[in-house]
Scaffold this motif. Structure first.
Motif, short mmCIF file in Angstrom:
data_model
loop_
_atom_site.label_atom_id
_atom_site.label_comp_id
_atom_site.label_asym_id
_atom_site.label_seq_id
_atom_site.Cartn_x
_atom_site.Cartn_y
_atom_site.Cartn_z
N VAL A 70 86.56 -87.21 15.78
CA VAL A 70 85.54 -86.15 15.71
C VAL A 70 84.23 -86.69 16.29
O VAL A 70 83.58 -86.05 17.12
N LYS A 71 83.85 -87.88 15.86
CA LYS A 71 82.58 -88.47 16.32
C LYS A 71 82.61 -88.78 17.81
O LYS A 71 81.59 -88.70 18.49
N ILE A 115 91.91 -85.19 5.56
CA ILE A 115 90.95 -86.19 5.07
C ILE A 115 89.75 -86.28 6.00
O ILE A 115 88.60 -86.35 5.55
N ALA A 120 81.36 -83.89 4.36
CA ALA A 120 80.43 -84.67 3.53
C ALA A 120 79.14 -84.99 4.29
O ALA A 120 78.09 -85.20 3.68
N GLU A 121 79.20 -84.96 5.62
CA GLU A 121 78.01 -85.25 6.44
C GLU A 121 76.90 -84.23 6.22
O GLU A 121 75.73 -84.55 6.36
N MET A 161 91.16 -82.92 -1.74
CA MET A 161 91.41 -84.36 -1.56
C MET A 161 92.49 -84.83 -2.54
O MET A 161 93.41 -85.57 -2.18
N ILE A 198 87.37 -83.56 5.31
CA ILE A 198 86.59 -83.77 4.07
C ILE A 198 85.43 -84.72 4.36
O ILE A 198 84.30 -84.48 3.95
N ILE A 199 85.73 -85.80 5.10
CA ILE A 199 84.66 -86.76 5.42
C ILE A 199 83.60 -86.08 6.30
O ILE A 199 82.39 -86.27 6.10
N TYR A 229 88.31 -89.00 11.77
CA TYR A 229 86.84 -88.88 11.74
C TYR A 229 86.25 -89.55 12.99
O TYR A 229 85.31 -89.03 13.60
N LEU A 240 90.17 -91.81 8.54
CA LEU A 240 89.08 -92.50 9.23
C LEU A 240 89.28 -92.42 10.75
O LEU A 240 88.32 -92.24 11.50
N VAL A 258 77.24 -81.34 3.77
CA VAL A 258 77.39 -80.42 2.64
C VAL A 258 76.17 -80.40 1.70
O VAL A 258 75.84 -79.37 1.12
N VAL A 282 94.21 -92.34 4.11
CA VAL A 282 92.78 -92.67 4.25
C VAL A 282 92.54 -93.32 5.62
O VAL A 282 91.57 -93.00 6.31
N PRO A 337 86.77 -81.76 -2.99
CA PRO A 337 87.36 -82.86 -3.78
C PRO A 337 88.72 -82.48 -4.36
O PRO A 337 89.62 -83.32 -4.43
#
Lengths: 159, 506
Positions: free
Chosen positions: B431-432, B214, B221-222, B400, B217-218, B428, B425, B224, B421, B397
């Motif tokens: 990652v950040k 997940i 999305a940053e 997902m 995927i997020i 994610y 998060l 794509v 989910v 997707p």
């Protein structure tokens, strides 16, 4: 203080806050002896707080980078991230009620639209067809091939 | 041993397992080849498919995915010049230039053949080392397991890519999340907030799917929407003899391959570092030992042989602690552990006693999957190249949705779907924040093992902590753990980044 240092400071603060929250939650656990169910959580909470504090000190003491990395041409597209998260949350929220087949078609179609690159042409018919085929294929394979009771929702009468 | 192996081959050559292994290798190669898709994702998504299969069929499929995905990274590393997985980072260094020189098919041939040889080397090591180690481990008690768990946790957190502080924190937070639910020994409910679904804690599959699939995927999305179509290099299979390289070139690479396989195997056995590191270490070692180091980076086959042999040799290496001690070496073996548990099998020394046939069926499946990988990856290259062109905004997707199916299928609860989910998060956020995810997962798995054995060990020695020190094995592992920490802290003060770390951060 440059951007990278500020980022590291924020990470340190988040690490420390996580440790403190875990410590507060651990303090609510019932105590029976010195070595009991709360012993390891206390050790972990102390460790997390210490690591958070060390990260904060390291970020504070880190000299600003002279050869700072040039800013990227374009930053992350948080709007798309937000829309994607919204769609995922919405999808799960209606999954049981609408049922897997309908919710999945709607989610896939909308998610394709949200993620389509700027230079690509949006093809509504193609997206709908892919969404429909993928949803039906996954539902049939898992429900009938692997006996996985995916929620049928509004289509429950078909069973 | 050979009788068991033969019976294992008998099992995997049944039609259904043969088909499953073939499909598993092919799907694995696709997941390895497409940047952004990983071996963890492949196994996590296929895990629900194994629910209704027997353990032999289910686990054969999972190991086939593992082998395919580890090797598949070389396709994009050479054709797209983007590593499909972290295990193929170093393959791009010479794969890309070889592609530019018109030697793409040779680069692919070398990569595929030496991936195969690396895998076979590591499986041979696994077959010979694992039963012996399992015999030794049979005498282990809670003190020894506690020592091993602490040593593994320390190694994972300190050797992971990036900052040691963040690695340790990731391990600690994974451990902390594993404390949710009913505590070992005294069965106290911890951090459940009165929610019955939390009583049994979080399932490993849920955490893995969230953190690795997940979050990916997020993350995708940053960027794509700004992504442009990747230029997939074209190769022609016409007038290609064998695998595209000569026997002379093959024999010249044997010392390099042997050294790289040994590096890959050794690093694979160590918990926490796997193909992502070994491919770079092997590349650096090959360059250092080469008579022509100046040719590296300009398109020489030595630079493909080293990383591809090493990353695949990590497969058997990582399986050794998993099968003999129940300790996963990396995220992929962590999810394999989840696969074992779903089928009611607890990896560890007893596995060799109680489920010997199954263990040798897994060995046979590994060998069969390696051979199929060799055949499919080279001769089915055109199909895999076409799949590289599938747009991410369509693919992700659908992945997902498969994640949702996998999470729901575990216990038919929407709660688990929400949980992926939440962990997505968290992943994610990692990652950040530049926090490595592997120590988090290993902390989540080894944490309960450390805590349970700590409590049991104390009960056995009447609350005396010395039991952990006086046991030679437990004491040695705890001593080694302390040494690792001191060495890492000293290294941090020296502030001299290693070549491997530099490449990984680049």
């Amino acid at each position: 203080m440059d951007r990278a240092n500020k980022r590291e400071l924020v990470i340190g603060a988040a690490m420390l806050a996580t440790g403190v929250i875990y410590l507060l939650l651990t303090a609510n656990l019932p105590r029976k002896a010195f070595i009991d169910a709360a012993f390891v959580p206390y050790l972990l909470a102390a460790g997390m707080c210490l690591l958070g504090a060390l990260q904060l000190i390291a970020a504070w003491r880190q000299p600003p980078r002279e050869d700072g990395v040039a800013p990227a041409e374009a930053g992350p597209d948080y709007l798309t991230v937000g829309k994607t998260l919204g769609l995922i949350v919405g999808y799960i929220a209606v999954l049981q009620w609408l049922g897997f087949p309908i919710a999945t078609v709607a989610y896939l179609y909308l998610q394709f639209l949200v993620l389509t690159p700027h230079d690509h042409r949006v093809s509504h018919g193609r997206y709908l067809l892919i969404a429909l085929c993928a949803s039906v294929f996954i539902y049939v394979v898992f429900r009938h091939g692997f006996d996985l009771l995916l929620p049928a929702g509004l289509l429950d009468f078909i069973e | 041993m050979f009788e068991l192996l033969l019976s294992g081959f008998g099992a995997v050559f049944s039609l259904n397992i043969l088909v499953l292994v073939t499909v598993g290798v092919a799907v694995g190669i696709v997941f390895g080849a497409v940047p952004g898709l990983t071996a963890v994702m492949a196994i996590a998504l296929c895990l629900p498919l194994t629910f209704t299969m027997g353990p032999a069929a289910g686990l054969s499929l999972l190991v086939a995915l593992y082998i395919g995905a580890t090797s598949g990274g070389l396709i994009s590393a050479i054709l797209l010049k983007i590593p499909g997985t972290p295990s193929s980072i170093a393959t791009t260094f010479d794969g890309g230039p070889m592609m530019d020189k018109g030697e793409g098919i040779k680069a692919l041939g070398v990569g595929v053949v030496f991936s195969f040889l690396g895998t076979i080397f590591s499986i041979a090591a696994l077959i010979f080392i694992a039963p012996w180690l399992a015999k030794v481990a049979l005498s282990f008690g809670p003190h020894e397991y506690f020592g091993i768990a602490i040593f593994s946790l320390t190694l994972i957190a300190t050797l992971s890519t990036g900052s040691m502080l963040k690695g340790l924190f990731a391990g600690a937070i994974g451990f902390a999340i594993s404390t949710v639910g009913i505590a070992p020994v005294d069965a106290v409910r911890r951090f459940t907030f009165g929610i019955p679904n939390l009583n049994s804690g979080f399932d490993l599959l849920i955490v893995l799917v969230g953190v690795f699939a997940i979050s990916e995927i997020i993350k995708v999305a940053e960027a794509v929407r700004r992504e442009q179509k990747a230029a997939v290099g074209q190769v022609s299979m016409r007038s290609i003899k064998g695998f595209g390289f000569s026997m002379k070139e093959f024999f010249e690479q044997i010392p390099n391959a042997f050294r790289s396989a040994s590096i890959g195997l050794g690093i694979g056995i160590l918990p926490g570092i796997g193909g992502g590191t070994s491919n770079i270490v092997a590349y650096i070692a090959a360059k250092k030992r080469s008579k022509h180091p100046e040719k590296f980076g300009k398109g020489c086959i030595d630079g493909i042989v080293a990383p591809e042999t090493a990353n695949n040799a990590g497969i058997g290496g990582a399986m050794i602690p998993l099968l003999t001690l129940g300790i996963p070496g990396d995220a992929v073996t962590a999810i394999l552990l989840g696969g074992f548990m779903i089928h009611g099998i607890q990896p560890g020394p007893m596995l060799f006693v109680s489920q010997g046939e199954l263990v040798y069926t897994i060995f046979a499946a590994l060998i069969l999957a390696s051979v199929l990988m060799l055949i499919l990856e080279f001769w089915g290259l055109r199909i895999f190249v076409k799949l590289l062109a599938v747009p991410k905004h369509i693919l992700l997707p659908i992945i997902m949705v498969l994640c949702v199916v996998g999470a729901f299928g575990l216990s038919s609860r929407i709660f688990d779907v929400w949980s992926i989910v939440v962990f997505g998060l968290l992943g994610y956020g990692f990652v950040k924040g530049g926090i490595p995810a592997a120590p988090f997962i290993i902390g989540f798995i080894l944490g309960p093992m450390a805590e349970t054995n700590f409590r049991r060990g104390l009960m056995l020695s009447d609350g005396n902590f010395m039991g952990f020190i006086t046991s030679p094995i437990a004491g040695s592992f705890l001593g080694l753990a302390a040494l690792v920490i001191v060495w890492q802290v000293w290294g941090a003060f020296r502030d001299k980044p290693s070549k491997t770390a530099e490449i990984l951060r680049a």
